[in-house]
Enzyme design. Structure first.
Site, PDB file in Angstrom:
ATOM      1  N   GLY A  12     -56.684   8.247  13.957  1.00  0.00           N
ATOM      2  CA  GLY A  12     -55.387   8.244  14.511  1.00  0.00           C
ATOM      3  C   GLY A  12     -55.103   7.275  15.575  1.00  0.00           C
ATOM      4  O   GLY A  12     -56.112   6.832  16.202  1.00  0.00           O
ATOM      5  N   CYS A  13     -54.000   6.869  15.952  1.00  0.00           N
ATOM      6  CA  CYS A  13     -53.839   5.826  16.952  1.00  0.00           C
ATOM      7  C   CYS A  13     -54.083   6.503  18.334  1.00  0.00           C
ATOM      8  O   CYS A  13     -54.874   5.647  18.985  1.00  0.00           O
ATOM      9  CB  CYS A  13     -52.303   5.472  16.908  1.00  0.00           C
ATOM     10  SG  CYS A  13     -50.956   6.532  16.718  1.00  0.00           S
ATOM     11  N   TYR A  14     -53.575   7.708  18.729  1.00  0.00           N
ATOM     12  CA  TYR A  14     -53.983   8.184  20.095  1.00  0.00           C
ATOM     13  C   TYR A  14     -55.419   8.495  19.849  1.00  0.00           C
ATOM     14  O   TYR A  14     -56.090   7.996  21.211  1.00  0.00           O
ATOM     15  CB  TYR A  14     -53.165   9.402  20.147  1.00  0.00           C
ATOM     16  CG  TYR A  14     -51.821   9.382  20.708  1.00  0.00           C
ATOM     17  CD1 TYR A  14     -51.246   8.844  21.613  1.00  0.00           C
ATOM     18  CD2 TYR A  14     -50.934  10.022  19.705  1.00  0.00           C
ATOM     19  CE1 TYR A  14     -50.075   8.762  21.920  1.00  0.00           C
ATOM     20  CE2 TYR A  14     -49.392  10.210  19.990  1.00  0.00           C
ATOM     21  CZ  TYR A  14     -49.181   9.484  21.128  1.00  0.00           C
ATOM     22  OH  TYR A  14     -47.900   9.265  21.458  1.00  0.00           O
ATOM     23  N   THR A  24     -57.889   6.538  18.435  1.00  0.00           N
ATOM     24  CA  THR A  24     -58.480   5.500  19.009  1.00  0.00           C
ATOM     25  C   THR A  24     -58.524   5.176  20.370  1.00  0.00           C
ATOM     26  O   THR A  24     -59.621   4.553  21.072  1.00  0.00           O
ATOM     27  CB  THR A  24     -57.907   4.343  18.190  1.00  0.00           C
ATOM     28  OG1 THR A  24     -58.021   4.673  16.580  1.00  0.00           O
ATOM     29  CG2 THR A  24     -58.199   2.985  18.311  1.00  0.00           C
ATOM     30  N   ALA A  25     -57.373   5.309  20.970  1.00  0.00           N
ATOM     31  CA  ALA A  25     -56.856   4.830  22.278  1.00  0.00           C
ATOM     32  C   ALA A  25     -57.940   5.608  23.379  1.00  0.00           C
ATOM     33  O   ALA A  25     -58.622   5.329  24.139  1.00  0.00           O
ATOM     34  CB  ALA A  25     -55.501   5.168  22.693  1.00  0.00           C
TER      35      ALA A  25
END
Lengths: 342, 342, 342, 342
Positions: free
Chosen positions: A145-147, A149-150
């Site tokens: 997921g994008c979050y 990953t960050a």
């Protein structure tokens, strides 16, 4: 080697970003592009920025359309990937940008997604400890997921080095493309511009168990996560502000050293020079992640901040990077660490 | 009663917002408007939105210009208020929008501002316990910082009720007007639009001791604060995401009840209905603060979020509200709780 | 005099802006607020910025709900106003923010709206020649479209003075709230931010005949209009760039003089000092219009530019201004010429 | 062939975009990067998005620094290019992104720039009639202005086909990067966001004579231009709305045919399918130009609209495209027609 790639779900933002990156990949030939409600439409109307594909027509997402490719990217709503994937042969590399195969714990899946767990695939975040090895030669990849990953990139060095207490507090701001193309009132431009708004507060966001999974693996013990996502008035980008109490005796030099060691040699993740902080603008449209870390001596906390483009490193770029590894191609092929700024 | 008011520092954003609000205040007559480097210029060019004052010319900020007013608002760079204030008589109400008189602890002041402490004035956040009483009849008011306003309103109910551990973690997003009109490269529109960026990370932001002061007072014990401000691509607004571990035995009902009690009857601060979260758009241009709170059972944390307009409730609106109290006027006079949205 | 006012269509942007302004109007008491698909919902969720009305519940738009008011504002989709209006008595002031009663020419209406013409009501742009007189005592008011408001204010002085050839070329940029709350893909924040996009190009926009009507009336001869609207990445505001060839012998002094004369004494429309140009930011949230004009000697054209807030002067503010005139109240009551900036 | 390229003026927006594109150019090796006031600083701080060049240090712009390159790109303030260029040998390809060598008419230059005319170089807009041939083998290239690029591409087909009267009316919206990194109050994010503002109204913008030059050449007769630029709340992009009266007898089919013919085969300029209009988002970060045209039968005007990225096709991308042609490289090398959207 020329790789023939299909994109299922090509009318959404993730699908569009996959196509944008694949257009610039020297070893990829774009095969089928498929959709559901938009099948039959031309990409000229649906993705007007993809000029070289303007005359392509979306096929329905079907086994027939997806047959005959070396790689199939899935950019489908959560819960739909398993059915499509099982119709693709084991020799096809399937890269799922959805959530279906990210979580190892079936109970977590069911608690947050409310449906039976489809399974677990190798996880497409090569920068995590052991991450690259898990992807080499794999034929199935779960794109993070994008979050997560960050957040994982920002905090795994602290946890892997044993410097942080296992209670992470995260507040992240995301551009609106993270919410997809769904027609919801709060995503209208009139509502979004000039506004910051939180959502999924209090532990309810579906990316929470994925963060817990990654940070706990890095720490070697269970880590709790307090995660608050916010919607920011920008189309792309995630800025994740992550913190945890520093373990007793931790000093700023140890923190810096842990991050330098953990991120050394990474082609896309960059620990900034001391004193410079990440911005989402600097990674716009790129596969880069910027990281910075500080120790707050008064509050006793390690503060790690990351910036990524949610659609690139956070979705489609991470997917292509993982594909490169799985296929034995150079990891950076077709990807850029250069942001589009200002 | 007609109050004659002067604004020193009328060319900046805080000064402009003061004038905007005073134009709509039924008991205020705007007297002198002064500036420093812009003295001699017309407001038409400096503040083109203040149409009714277009022909006003900025006087130099001097004792002569500021003489003869009932109220003098100071919107000056930090460190300049004391010199101006001491030339104004004790019968004049001086409302300082700068930081000079906010902190009680001289050592804190010197550590964060690097200059001798000028003193402490009654603090213009009437919603805090005892806050209103401290302002009634006062002739000197220190208007709170914009971040401390947002953060204190979000967290004081939890601390006043003894529900939260004394370690607060705060991540706040602010519109760019919070940084003022200074000509700095990172504040250019080209840099700001499409970007989230942190600054003052790790405990260095000057608003930190002010938050500690307020939360510690509410808690009755020292509270540590980890504060990370971020710049958001919008002109106005603060969204403050604040959290602290819940004390053992704290449940969601107790949290809700504490906030309902602490905020009951407030004309400008509103605890939203359960399930609805604050947005900066909803308070744009208004003196309102929106608050919501949740208990994250898995992480064991209380998450309180507030939204304010940094220039209105966070600066000029708070200043006018405190002026009203000090002068014995109705507290809401000339102020609105209605945001300009969308 | 206390005026009891109802708002039909209170869940949209025009309805919300009407309520925002009426909340600040000293002689208005807000009665019924009605909606269609949102009937039964609380305003807290639909219009979270209208804090003082948070607990109001939308009634269905019906004769019963709208009965018993002195003024009824209609903020309905085009074509629905006539049916509602005819159920309201002739003693009720009906102010229609829709298009239904703006055009005098039934053929124009039918060509652009594709339905039978409902009629023509007094036109709520008091700044036009004879505009104020037409509204005094009227019980029916057609509020102008947002683009025609901006364009007519910019160009009528040139046409009324006989200085411009009867062929106007107009390019206008509008904030997204002008498109309403409709859930359309191109209005999503992700699509809007960072993008300028034209629409209705080539003469098709429905506001074109309304502009032609106003400019032709001012000129005393038929004026053609080439109108290109564009969507700008901002929530509010219209910047209209209007030009026409100057009649032979026209010089800059004559142009300036014509504008000074035509706009003299207007409470909300302001001809800026020479050299200063309108910005939408300066009129944000206000009923003000900023106007500037220049003569391009090389191209032989008069360039007139106006800035308004499409929701305020362009819709709800214009409606309240006209209501004030119709009811014999001071024209400026409850309205402000001060923008919310920055 | 490997081309060694230097960039003079690497700390600004044009310089940064040149470096971004050159980083992705397979035949270019980046040599010197130079600056003036920022000489000695690292690119990490000045251009944080250019991660692969983070450790490069800006050299002072001097003959020594620029020696030994095959190509030197100049991204300097207007008026400074000639002095630098004359120190570079005739065998070096000099590509000037400034205005100095764009105009053929010395009187025009002096009227608009107030300094002696430096000369005229081959003009880097290959899509104009004869444009490509003028660049082949050239060692000096004047890169067009961003507005003239957008406007010329939109209107030259109509003028080349003799369909339009020689009086063009142009209103263009530009992202703020077009104004450069200069620290001016009106370019602050707080001023820019939420605002549209015109500037240079009435014929004064310096790009006007360049448009006249291009359109007159296409028409074979003098064309007048009324040009109004506006600043839009976005970092990049130009949307140019251009119109002219259609010559008698011109019909929509003739207009469409003229544009199809004029733009056929262009790798970067695309006439959109009928009914679809350009958006700046679709060309963000790309070298693409989108064009659409319509005939307004009531107003008798041809309306042509173009969208480009001012920094890419409008500056650095156009520069690289022209370099490719001059050096005999494939014209599209290192450039993309794919926008970064949403």
């Amino acid at each position: 080697m020329t790789v023939r790639a299909a994109v299922a779900g090509a009318s959404g933002y993730a699908g569009g970003e996959l196509l944008r990156l694949l257009l610039g990949h020297p070893e990829v030939e774009i095969g089928a592009v498929t959709g559901h409600s938009n099948a039959g439409q031309r990409l000229a109307a649906l993705q007007p920025h993809l000029a070289p594909l303007a005359d392509r027509v979306l096929a329905p997402t079907s086994p027939e359309a997806l047959a005959g490719h070396d790689v199939v990217f899935l950019a489908l709503p959560h819960g739909q990937s398993a059915a499509v994937a099982e119709q693709l042969g084991p020799e096809v590399l399937v890269v799922d940008c959805g959530a279906d195969f990210r979580l190892k714990d079936a109970a977590d899946w069911e608690a947050f997604y409310g449906s039976p767990h489809a399974g677990t695939w190798p996880y497409g975040l090569p920068e995590l400890p052991g991450g690259r090895a898990a992807l080499q030669g794999s034929k199935r990849i779960a794109v993070p997921g994008c979050y997560p990953t960050a957040v994982s990139l920002a905090l795994f060095p602290a946890y892997a080095a044993g410097l942080a207490e296992p209670e992470a507090v995260i507040v992240a701001a995301s551009g609106t493309s993270g919410a997809g193309k769904a027609l919801k009132p709060h995503l209208l431009g009139s509502e979004v511009m000039g506004s910051m708004s939180p959502y999924g507060v209090g532990g309810g966001h579906r990316h929470t168990p994925e963060m817990i999974q990654n940070l706990s693996a890095a720490a070697g013990e269970p880590v709790t996560v307090s995660f608050t996502p916010t919607l920011a008035p920008m189309p792309r980008g995630i800025l994740a502000t992550c913190s945890a109490k520093a373990r007793p005796g931790t000093d700023a030099e140890a923190v810096r050293a842990a991050y330098e060691k953990a991120l050394a040699g990474e082609p896309f993740v960059r620990l900034l020079p001391e004193g410079q902080w990440p911005t989402t603008a600097a990674v716009y449209g790129s596969n880069a992640a910027q990281i910075q870390v500080a120790l707050d001596p008064a509050a006793g906390r390690i503060i790690a901040i990351s910036a990524i483009d949610n659609l690139t490193k956070g979705t489609a770029g991470g997917a292509v990077q993982s594909m490169n590894i799985a296929l034995g191609l150079p990891e950076e092929l077709g990807l850029s660490a250069t942001g589009v700024a200002p």
